[in-house]
Design a protein around this motif. Structure first.
Motif, PDB file in Angstrom:
ATOM      1  N   ARG A 178       0.931  -1.212  -0.096  1.00 26.51           N
ATOM      2  CA  ARG A 178       0.022  -0.231   0.019  1.00 26.51           C
ATOM      3  C   ARG A 178       0.753   1.213  -0.086  1.00 26.51           C
ATOM      4  O   ARG A 178       0.439   2.304  -0.310  1.00 26.51           O
ATOM      5  CB  ARG A 178      -0.881  -0.064   1.277  1.00 26.51           C
ATOM      6  CG  ARG A 178      -1.892  -1.405   1.224  1.00 26.51           C
ATOM      7  CD  ARG A 178      -2.854  -1.121   1.899  1.00 26.51           C
ATOM      8  NE  ARG A 178      -3.771  -2.448   1.729  1.00 26.51           N
ATOM      9  CZ  ARG A 178      -4.468  -3.067   1.001  1.00 26.51           C
ATOM     10  NH1 ARG A 178      -4.778  -2.335   0.119  1.00 26.51           N
ATOM     11  NH2 ARG A 178      -4.948  -4.337   1.052  1.00 26.51           N
ATOM     12  N   TRP A 228       4.050  -9.607   6.312  1.00 31.88           N
ATOM     13  CA  TRP A 228       2.737  -9.917   5.969  1.00 31.88           C
ATOM     14  C   TRP A 228       2.324 -11.321   5.510  1.00 31.88           C
ATOM     15  O   TRP A 228       1.148 -11.549   5.775  1.00 31.88           O
ATOM     16  CB  TRP A 228       2.644  -8.804   4.517  1.00 31.88           C
ATOM     17  CG  TRP A 228       1.248  -9.057   3.836  1.00 31.88           C
ATOM     18  CD1 TRP A 228       0.404  -8.286   4.517  1.00 31.88           C
ATOM     19  CD2 TRP A 228       0.805 -10.038   2.907  1.00 31.88           C
ATOM     20  NE1 TRP A 228      -0.913  -8.793   3.745  1.00 31.88           N
ATOM     21  CE2 TRP A 228      -0.449  -9.695   2.625  1.00 31.88           C
ATOM     22  CE3 TRP A 228       1.361 -10.927   2.124  1.00 31.88           C
ATOM     23  CZ2 TRP A 228      -1.377 -10.470   1.795  1.00 31.88           C
ATOM     24  CZ3 TRP A 228       0.582 -11.514   1.293  1.00 31.88           C
ATOM     25  CH2 TRP A 228      -0.755 -11.135   1.113  1.00 31.88           C
ATOM     26  N   CYS A 252      -9.263  -8.674  -0.098  1.00 35.85           N
ATOM     27  CA  CYS A 252      -9.728  -8.864   1.450  1.00 35.85           C
ATOM     28  C   CYS A 252      -9.850 -10.251   1.716  1.00 35.85           C
ATOM     29  O   CYS A 252     -10.595 -11.072   1.110  1.00 35.85           O
ATOM     30  CB  CYS A 252     -11.214  -8.247   1.436  1.00 35.85           C
ATOM     31  SG  CYS A 252     -12.036  -8.512   3.080  1.00 35.85           S
ATOM     32  N   ARG A 267      -3.124   1.327  -3.463  1.00 39.40           N
ATOM     33  CA  ARG A 267      -1.999   0.330  -3.723  1.00 39.40           C
ATOM     34  C   ARG A 267      -0.819   1.327  -4.146  1.00 39.40           C
ATOM     35  O   ARG A 267      -0.948   2.560  -4.269  1.00 39.40           O
ATOM     36  CB  ARG A 267      -2.074  -0.589  -4.871  1.00 39.40           C
ATOM     37  CG  ARG A 267      -3.193  -1.709  -4.604  1.00 39.40           C
ATOM     38  CD  ARG A 267      -2.952  -2.476  -3.385  1.00 39.40           C
ATOM     39  NE  ARG A 267      -3.944  -3.701  -3.217  1.00 39.40           N
ATOM     40  CZ  ARG A 267      -3.999  -4.766  -3.896  1.00 39.40           C
ATOM     41  NH1 ARG A 267      -3.045  -4.905  -4.800  1.00 39.40           N
ATOM     42  NH2 ARG A 267      -4.795  -5.523  -3.982  1.00 39.40           N
TER      43      ARG A 267
HETATM   44  C1  HEM Z   1     -18.510  -6.205   3.541  1.00 38.96           C
HETATM   45  C2  HEM Z   1     -17.671  -6.586   3.899  1.00 38.96           C
HETATM   46  C3  HEM Z   1     -16.043  -6.342   3.468  1.00 38.96           C
HETATM   47  C4  HEM Z   1     -15.763  -5.566   2.271  1.00 38.96           C
HETATM   48  C5  HEM Z   1     -16.686  -4.764   1.490  1.00 38.96           C
HETATM   49  C6  HEM Z   1     -14.282  -5.686   2.579  1.00 38.96           C
HETATM   50  C7  HEM Z   1     -13.383  -4.929   1.500  1.00 38.96           C
HETATM   51  C8  HEM Z   1     -12.053  -4.978   1.431  1.00 38.96           C
HETATM   52  C9  HEM Z   1     -11.113  -4.249   0.633  1.00 38.96           C
HETATM   53  C10 HEM Z   1     -11.884  -3.310  -0.638  1.00 38.96           C
HETATM   54  C11 HEM Z   1      -9.964  -4.265   0.934  1.00 38.96           C
HETATM   55  C12 HEM Z   1      -8.678  -3.940   0.172  1.00 38.96           C
HETATM   56  C13 HEM Z   1      -8.599  -4.794  -0.845  1.00 38.96           C
HETATM   57  C14 HEM Z   1      -7.266  -4.603  -1.862  1.00 38.96           C
HETATM   58  O1  HEM Z   1      -6.267  -3.706  -1.441  1.00 38.96           O
HETATM   59  O2  HEM Z   1      -7.215  -5.219  -2.965  1.00 38.96           O
HETATM   60  C15 HEM Z   1     -10.035  -4.964   2.104  1.00 38.96           C
HETATM   61  C16 HEM Z   1      -8.835  -5.497   2.568  1.00 38.96           C
HETATM   62  C17 HEM Z   1      -8.811  -6.328   3.931  1.00 38.96           C
HETATM   63  N1  HEM Z   1      -9.802  -6.720   4.782  1.00 38.96           N
HETATM   64 FE1  HEM Z   1     -11.735  -6.658   4.170  1.00 38.96          FE
HETATM   65  N2  HEM Z   1     -13.923  -6.135   3.434  1.00 38.96           N
HETATM   66  C18 HEM Z   1     -15.052  -6.570   4.231  1.00 38.96           C
HETATM   67  C19 HEM Z   1     -14.911  -7.384   5.424  1.00 38.96           C
HETATM   68  C20 HEM Z   1     -13.881  -7.808   5.999  1.00 38.96           C
HETATM   69  C21 HEM Z   1     -13.724  -8.713   7.120  1.00 38.96           C
HETATM   70  C22 HEM Z   1     -15.068  -9.500   7.705  1.00 38.96           C
HETATM   71  C23 HEM Z   1     -12.516  -8.795   7.581  1.00 38.96           C
HETATM   72  C24 HEM Z   1     -12.008  -9.807   8.732  1.00 38.96           C
HETATM   73  C25 HEM Z   1     -12.341 -10.352   9.812  1.00 38.96           C
HETATM   74  C26 HEM Z   1     -11.494  -8.320   6.720  1.00 38.96           C
HETATM   75  C27 HEM Z   1     -10.235  -8.037   6.907  1.00 38.96           C
HETATM   76  C28 HEM Z   1      -9.545  -7.495   5.668  1.00 38.96           C
HETATM   77  C29 HEM Z   1      -8.112  -7.372   5.915  1.00 38.96           C
HETATM   78  C30 HEM Z   1      -7.153  -7.843   7.164  1.00 38.96           C
HETATM   79  C31 HEM Z   1      -7.629  -6.477   4.853  1.00 38.96           C
HETATM   80  C32 HEM Z   1      -6.147  -6.133   4.392  1.00 38.96           C
HETATM   81  C33 HEM Z   1      -5.633  -7.207   3.425  1.00 38.96           C
HETATM   82  C34 HEM Z   1      -4.253  -6.744   3.366  1.00 38.96           C
HETATM   83  O3  HEM Z   1      -3.625  -5.559   3.368  1.00 38.96           O
HETATM   84  O4  HEM Z   1      -3.478  -7.898   2.954  1.00 38.96           O
HETATM   85  N3  HEM Z   1     -12.605  -7.570   5.577  1.00 38.96           N
HETATM   86  N4  HEM Z   1     -11.339  -5.128   2.536  1.00 38.96           N
END
Ligand code: HEM
Length: 523
Positions: A110, A135, A455, A382
């Motif tokens: 990021r 990571w 995600c 990103r």
């Molecule tokens: C409606 C529910 C959710 C939406 C729309 C959502 C959406 C997103 C998006 C758009 C990203 C960035 C992805 C990217 O850079 O390509 C993200 C990252 C992330 N999400 Fe979700 N998320 C949701 C629920 C959750 C839940 C339930 C968890 C865990 C319990 C979670 C954990 C994470 C984590 C840890 C990241 C960072 C991943 C990384 O940097 O490697 N998310 N999410």
């Protein structure tokens, strides 16, 4: 002569000072980022303002919308500048697909330097960590112990308990003819469920612990935009700007620290009593103690991870639930079809449960459509490690890629009637069509991002959303004061929320309450 020399010397000194000051101003404000070699074309750039470049565009009230309008006018990949910080704005499905398919490793960080020692967005954060050993180590722990299919199967009982409580609470309000703030109820459901899954118990409502966690999750949200914008400034300025909200950030961080330290000690006490811990906190503590672990993590890493997960899982779920229920209320045909599906698959006697979801394709389509039209995180970031070609243009190294998921999922080149709520678009009529649909959607549906850094909570999110919305539709009629729900948007931090929070009055659909699922319970 002597007097002249003094004047000359003073002039000279003043001139040197002025030159140094100008140089400083130039390097802070005007110096452009290193230009790529001339034969490369940068993406088009809308007119800039002096000094601040395109900063004003990122300060607008509905930033995802103003950037969407900008891309309609100037192109689906744009080159913006915030002071001297370069940003490539991506707004179409085809460009988004190209960057994730061809440049995924290159853009798997990021690129945000840690902001202070705060547990949130600080140097221990998983979400802002560069794509590297730390990571990868944490991602493996996360999938094995919380979000992978086996871990989700193990924690099914916890979610069933919380879903029952969610239903009972709504029923109680319905009996008292009280109105319900959907956000408040959804927040309780998601926070309690995720806390139980991470640390084996929910936060106590009695001693105010649950309320404190909910308040912290909400406060974190408000801080995100400030942190994002501060990260776009040069180091000296960033320090200055961060100092304006440092107190707020450190206050949230230290309150988190206090709460999480207590949780860690509680787990350590249990481990000392030879209790075999199986939740994510136990696994993280074991990794912390393991001298031979692939990566050495500290207590602060664990706490920061918890904060990241709470932040990532809470508001996303709350906002999507609110938007989707509002769409269902405003579209009686959708409500009728959805209810028909649930009644015929689950019946009218027992409450829907998560094992029903694979048999409820229309419910799944409704959830997907809610996320397409109202992605809770409309923009995500990103960073290009190296220069690369995107959409026929050159994007230099160390450029932040801002992906406007809102614009991508309303791109009229990829979606028919992009602004309409039409869940049917996600229903495939045959198996061969399913495969074709899956491939097409991989290109244009990015509610959960894409690639390595997408995600990791996607499957869990679909379970949370499917069951919560399922319960609301199966168990209740929903009354609103107006004829239609007002769908005006607002941004809180970087989240996409409703300008007027959805308040509805539930009326039970059946005289006898739906039976819950004792077999699914955790105890
Ligand atoms: C409606 C529910 C959710 C939406 C729309 C959502 C959406 C997103 C998006 C758009 C990203 C960035 C992805 C990217 O850079 O390509 C993200 C990252 C992330 N999400 Fe979700 N998320 C949701 C629920 C959750 C839940 C339930 C968890 C865990 C319990 C979670 C954990 C994470 C984590 C840890 C990241 C960072 C991943 C990384 O940097 O490697 N998310 N999410």
């Amino acid at each position: 002569m002597a007097a002249m020399n003094i004047v000359d010397f003073q002039n000279c000194f003043f001139f040197v000072l002025l030159s140094l000051f100008s140089l400083l101003c130039y390097s802070l404000f005007f110096r452009k980022p290193k230009e790529p070699r001339l034969h490369y074309d940068l993406p088009p750039s809308p007119p800039t303002l002096p000094i601040i470049g395109h900063l004003h565009l990122l300060l607008s009230v509905l930033v995802h919308r103003s950037l969407q309008t900008l891309s309609t006018k100037y192109g689906s990949i744009l080159y913006l500048r915030v002071f001297s910080f370069p940003v490539a704005l991506v707004s179409s499905a085809s460009i988004a697909y190209e960057i994730f398919r061809e440049h995924d490793v290159n853009i798997s960080s990021r690129g945000f330097p840690p902001t202070d020692d705060s547990l949130f967005a600080g140097s221990f954060s998983f979400t802002s960590a560069p794509y590297g050993d730390y990571w990868k180590f944490m991602k493996k722990l996360l999938v094995t112990n919380l979000l992978g299919p086996q871990a989700l199967e193990r924690s099914r009982g916890f979610r069933a308990d919380e879903l029952d409580l969610f239903y009972e609470n709504l029923l109680d309000k319905a009996m008292k003819k009280e109105s319900v703030d959907i956000c408040v109820e959804a927040l309780k459901l998601s926070n309690n469920s995720i806390c139980k899954m991470i640390m084996g118990r929910s936060c106590s409502e009695e001693n105010g612990e649950a309320e404190r966690v909910r308040a912290l999750a909400t406060q974190l949200d408000g801080l995100t935009k400030k942190i994002l914008l501060a990260n776009m400034l040069r180091a000296g300025f960033k320090k200055l700007v961060v100092s304006l909200f440092r107190k707020e950030m450190m206050d949230v961080s230290s309150r988190f620290d206090e709460l999480l330290e207590r949780i860690l000690v509680e787990h350590e006490d249990k481990l000392d009593m030879h209790h075999q811990g199986t939740d994510l906190v136990d696994a993280l503590l074991a990794a912390c103690r393991d001298k031979n672990a692939e990566y050495k993590i500290s207590r602060n890493h664990i706490k920061s991870f918890f904060a990241d997960l709470l932040f990532a899982s809470t508001d996303t779920f709350v906002q999507t639930t609110q938007w989707t229920v509002a769409e269902i209320i405003n579209n009686p045909n959708v409500l009728e079809r959805l209810r028909g599906e649930i009644d015929s698959v689950v019946g009218k006697a027992r409450l829907i449960q998560e094992t029903d979801l694979p048999n409820l394709p229309y419910l799944q389509a409704v959830v997907k459509e809610g996320l397409r039209l109202h992605p809770p995180g409309p923009l995500f970031a990103r960073f290009s490690q190296e220069g690369c070609r995107i959409g026929g243009f050159y994007v230099p190294e160390k450029t932040t890629l801002m992906i406007n998921a809102y614009a991508v999922m309303r791109d009229s080149d990829s979606w028919e009637d992009p602004d309409e709520f039409k869940p049917e678009r996600f229903l495939a009529s045959s198996r061969s069509e399913q495969e074709k649909e899956r491939r097409e959607q991989a290109i244009k549906y990015i509610a959960f991002g894409s690639g390595r850094r997408s995600c990791p909570g996607e499957n869990l999110a679909y379970i949370f959303l499917g069951t919560a919305i399922g319960v609301m539709v199966q168990g209740f009629e929903w009354r609103i004061k107006e004829e239609k729900v007002n769908m005006e948007e607002a941004n809180v931090g970087l989240s996409l929320t409703m300008a007027y929070p959805l308040k509805v009055t539930p009326v039970p659909r059946t005289l006898v309450p739906l039976t819950q699922n004792p077999l699914n319970r955790s105890s």
